[in-house]
Design a protein around this motif. Structure first.
Motif, PDB file in Angstrom:
ATOM      1  N   VAL A  48     -11.497   2.557   7.940  1.00 42.49           N
ATOM      2  CA  VAL A  48     -10.931   1.662   6.922  1.00 42.49           C
ATOM      3  C   VAL A  48     -11.408   0.227   7.089  1.00 42.49           C
ATOM      4  O   VAL A  48     -11.189  -0.610   6.217  1.00 42.49           O
ATOM      5  CB  VAL A  48      -9.379   1.663   6.968  1.00 42.49           C
ATOM      6  N   TRP A  49     -12.041  -0.078   8.205  1.00 45.77           N
ATOM      7  CA  TRP A  49     -12.323  -1.474   8.532  1.00 45.77           C
ATOM      8  C   TRP A  49     -13.308  -2.121   7.571  1.00 45.77           C
ATOM      9  O   TRP A  49     -14.249  -1.494   7.090  1.00 45.77           O
ATOM     10  CB  TRP A  49     -12.860  -1.574   9.958  1.00 45.77           C
ATOM     11  N   SER A  50     -13.065  -3.393   7.338  1.00 46.31           N
ATOM     12  CA  SER A  50     -13.993  -4.232   6.576  1.00 46.31           C
ATOM     13  C   SER A  50     -13.909  -5.629   7.189  1.00 46.31           C
ATOM     14  O   SER A  50     -13.177  -5.849   8.153  1.00 46.31           O
ATOM     15  CB  SER A  50     -13.613  -4.248   5.087  1.00 46.31           C
ATOM     16  N   ASP A  79      -8.560   2.024   1.832  1.00 48.93           N
ATOM     17  CA  ASP A  79      -7.263   2.439   2.377  1.00 48.93           C
ATOM     18  C   ASP A  79      -7.041   3.944   2.379  1.00 48.93           C
ATOM     19  O   ASP A  79      -6.389   4.475   3.265  1.00 48.93           O
ATOM     20  CB  ASP A  79      -6.130   1.764   1.593  1.00 48.93           C
ATOM     21  N   ASN A  80      -7.558   4.634   1.364  1.00 48.33           N
ATOM     22  CA  ASN A  80      -7.203   6.047   1.217  1.00 48.33           C
ATOM     23  C   ASN A  80      -8.185   6.941   1.964  1.00 48.33           C
ATOM     24  O   ASN A  80      -9.050   7.595   1.380  1.00 48.33           O
ATOM     25  CB  ASN A  80      -7.131   6.425  -0.266  1.00 48.33           C
ATOM     26  N   VAL A  81      -8.040   6.976   3.280  1.00 48.79           N
ATOM     27  CA  VAL A  81      -8.984   7.693   4.138  1.00 48.79           C
ATOM     28  C   VAL A  81      -9.047   9.174   3.796  1.00 48.79           C
ATOM     29  O   VAL A  81     -10.128   9.757   3.682  1.00 48.79           O
ATOM     30  CB  VAL A  81      -8.591   7.524   5.624  1.00 48.79           C
ATOM     31  N   SER A  82      -7.881   9.807   3.654  1.00 52.59           N
ATOM     32  CA  SER A  82      -7.866  11.265   3.485  1.00 52.59           C
ATOM     33  C   SER A  82      -8.568  11.684   2.196  1.00 52.59           C
ATOM     34  O   SER A  82      -9.324  12.665   2.177  1.00 52.59           O
ATOM     35  CB  SER A  82      -6.428  11.798   3.508  1.00 52.59           C
ATOM     36  N   THR A  83      -8.366  10.940   1.105  1.00 57.21           N
ATOM     37  CA  THR A  83      -9.011  11.284  -0.166  1.00 57.21           C
ATOM     38  C   THR A  83     -10.525  11.136  -0.075  1.00 57.21           C
ATOM     39  O   THR A  83     -11.283  12.019  -0.498  1.00 57.21           O
ATOM     40  CB  THR A  83      -8.475  10.386  -1.303  1.00 57.21           C
ATOM     41  N   MET A  99     -12.497   7.203  11.972  1.00 57.21           N
ATOM     42  CA  MET A  99     -11.478   6.425  12.685  1.00 57.21           C
ATOM     43  C   MET A  99     -10.202   6.501  11.839  1.00 57.21           C
ATOM     44  O   MET A  99     -10.097   5.869  10.789  1.00 57.21           O
ATOM     45  CB  MET A  99     -11.931   4.981  12.869  1.00 57.21           C
ATOM     46  N   VAL A 100      -9.269   7.306  12.293  1.00 55.90           N
ATOM     47  CA  VAL A 100      -8.078   7.638  11.487  1.00 55.90           C
ATOM     48  C   VAL A 100      -6.943   6.663  11.825  1.00 55.90           C
ATOM     49  O   VAL A 100      -6.562   6.534  12.991  1.00 55.90           O
ATOM     50  CB  VAL A 100      -7.633   9.087  11.770  1.00 55.90           C
ATOM     51  N   PRO A 101      -6.369   5.988  10.808  1.00 59.37           N
ATOM     52  CA  PRO A 101      -5.389   4.944  11.092  1.00 59.37           C
ATOM     53  C   PRO A 101      -3.941   5.408  11.190  1.00 59.37           C
ATOM     54  O   PRO A 101      -3.063   4.583  11.433  1.00 59.37           O
ATOM     55  CB  PRO A 101      -5.558   3.995   9.902  1.00 59.37           C
ATOM     56  N   PHE A 109      -5.525  16.294   8.788  1.00 56.13           N
ATOM     57  CA  PHE A 109      -6.908  16.720   8.971  1.00 56.13           C
ATOM     58  C   PHE A 109      -6.987  17.962   9.860  1.00 56.13           C
ATOM     59  O   PHE A 109      -7.757  18.891   9.582  1.00 56.13           O
ATOM     60  CB  PHE A 109      -7.728  15.599   9.623  1.00 56.13           C
ATOM     61  N   ALA A 110      -6.188  17.971  10.942  1.00 55.62           N
ATOM     62  CA  ALA A 110      -6.198  19.130  11.858  1.00 55.62           C
ATOM     63  C   ALA A 110      -5.701  20.383  11.148  1.00 55.62           C
ATOM     64  O   ALA A 110      -6.278  21.474  11.297  1.00 55.62           O
ATOM     65  CB  ALA A 110      -5.354  18.831  13.084  1.00 55.62           C
ATOM     66  N   LYS A 111      -4.645  20.236  10.363  1.00 57.45           N
ATOM     67  CA  LYS A 111      -4.069  21.402   9.679  1.00 57.45           C
ATOM     68  C   LYS A 111      -4.985  21.912   8.568  1.00 57.45           C
ATOM     69  O   LYS A 111      -4.958  23.093   8.224  1.00 57.45           O
ATOM     70  CB  LYS A 111      -2.681  21.047   9.144  1.00 57.45           C
ATOM     71  N   GLU A 112      -5.818  21.015   8.019  1.00 64.14           N
ATOM     72  CA  GLU A 112      -6.817  21.432   7.019  1.00 64.14           C
ATOM     73  C   GLU A 112      -7.988  22.166   7.678  1.00 64.14           C
ATOM     74  O   GLU A 112      -8.838  22.732   6.991  1.00 64.14           O
ATOM     75  CB  GLU A 112      -7.354  20.205   6.265  1.00 64.14           C
TER      76      GLU A 112
END
Length: 441
Positions: A48-50, A79-83, A99-101, A109-112
């Protein structure tokens, strides 16, 4: 999300340290000497970093390149990492490392089935160099998927030393003493606290610190997992405690209405800007970056912090957040990605960003001399010293529909509570209704 990220984050001036520090002695560590074993390979890292955060993380990526020969590419997800990550996977263009916030996103992510378990080398480093709580937050069903590289300390109350000196008060050690000191500051001409009510995430942080101290870590863990309901008496008690602050017009700059129109950067400005309106602002260690970069304050002199104080008979809370590195199964270069995480688990890697500033590491082997100023050192020391009593931000552990969505769930309901804190029990019932729906979904 901007909550806890703040691209306004920034750096405190760092010591003229070489690229790292050894685990025990603080001597220079060369980023080279890795044999260039990954020459010709490229890994893609998403996060997500900028702004300054991305710039400083790039220094870590460059150090890895110098050590191994691997090239790196950083992709900012917003912001929307998962999407974003989900669409990249579907399109056959998955990054190698993310890098998951948020704990909740890592679990998703693990369950997917998107993640690879981390290597034995990384796991051994985590066992040796981190409090076990960080391994727990990076694991799903007993398997380690995430390495917490960057952390935030979210139990810090920032203040203007001039404002407290003028009022004749010292940093308090209990919540009641903090409110009493606030009244004294108010009587000297400034409001006590600047509250960023426009950003719902700041209100969740207020609640979490009070709840962790007042109810204790076991209840905190149970509420974070929704194993107890938000109608539990401990929640009502914490809301009642928070409500005492919210409804006291002497304590909040501009009262509730102005607080609801103040965002996070604005709340820092009210304390450290050219026309101060308040003596204190509660938020994480990243307040220092805004005070320094936006308003030219010298950290430790013009701006300082005290730990969020103990509530009632409880212990002083240590609430944290952080970014965990994970390796995607669909990434094209998993071997190099695994070696990158092995590197991130070392104090050498953490020292690179610590030197640049705007960074805290949960790695207890990182020499504190790597940080560039005494205040950052004290913040880092407090985070590491808390050990397994650290608790990850509760709203970051919740489904995003409840704990991470603007204008919905916990964010909105706590904004409503700031607007009218007269019914803690009713607010608890609304929180439970929203939580039940989100956790079920």
């Amino acid at each position: 999300m901007m909550r806890r990220r703040t691209t306004l984050l920034a750096s405190c001036t760092a010591l003229a340290l070489a690229l790292g520090a050894t685990a025990c002695g603080g001597g220079p560590v060369s980023a080279g000497g890795g044999g260039k074993s990954l020459s010709g390979q490229t890994i893609t890292v998403a996060g997500v970093w900028s702004g300054s955060e991305q710039k400083n993380f790039q220094k870590v990526l460059d150090a890895f390149t110098e050590k191994t020969g691997a090239k790196t590419q950083f992709m900012s997800t917003g912001d929307n990492v998962s999407t974003v990550v989900g669409s990249k996977i579907e399109g056959g263009n998955a990054p190698d490392v993310v890098m998951v916030p948020q704990v909740g996103v890592l679990q998703q992510f693990a369950k997917e089935g998107w993640l690879k378990p981390l290597s034995k080398t990384t796991e051994q480093s985590v066992d040796s160099n981190y409090a076990s709580v960080w391994k727990n937050y990076g694991s799903v069903d007993g398997t380690l998927y995430g390495l917490y590289f960057k952390a935030a300390h979210k139990s810090t109350v920032w203040y203007s030393p001039d404002a407290l000196d003028q009022a004749g008060v010292k940093p308090p050690t209990t919540y009641d003493a903090m409110l009493k000191a606030g009244h004294t500051v108010s009587e000297s001409g400034l409001a006590a606290f600047s509250v960023a009510g426009q950003d719902g995430w700041t209100l969740t942080d207020w609640f979490e610190n009070i709840y962790l101290s007042q109810a204790g870590p076991e209840k905190y863990d149970a509420l974070a997992a929704h194993k107890i309901k938000w109608t539990d008496p401990t929640v009502v008690e914490a809301l009642t405690t928070l409500g005492k602050l919210f409804k006291d017009k002497q304590l909040i700059a501009g009262g509730q209405k102005e607080a609801l129109n103040t965002d996070f950067p604005g709340s820092v400005e009210k304390v450290f800007g050219p026309k101060p309106e308040a003596g204190m602002v509660y938020e994480g260690d990243f307040v220092a970056g805004v005070a320094k970069d936006q308003f030219g304050k010298k950290i430790g002199e013009d701006a300082n912090f005290f730990p969020f104080p103990a509530v009632g008979g409880g212990k002083a809370p240590v609430v944290s957040g952080g970014d965990a590195a994970v390796v995607l199964k669909d990434g094209k270069n998993q071997k190099a990605a695994m070696q990158f995480l092995e590197y991130l688990a070392t104090p050498e890697a953490s020292a690179v960003w610590a030197k640049a500033g705007g960074f805290l590491s949960p790695n207890k082997k990182l020499d504190l001399s790597s940080y560039g100023d005494d205040v950052t050192r004290e913040t880092a020391k407090s985070l590491v010293a808390a050990g397994d009593s650290v608790r990850f931000d509760m709203s970051d552990q919740a489904p995003a529909a409840f704990g991470g969505t603007k204008g919905a769930g916990e964010w909105k309901l706590l904004q409503d509570f700031l607007r009218d804190p007269s019914d803690p029990k009713g607010t608890a019932a609304k929180l439970e209704s929203a939580a039940a729906k989100a956790y079920q979904g």
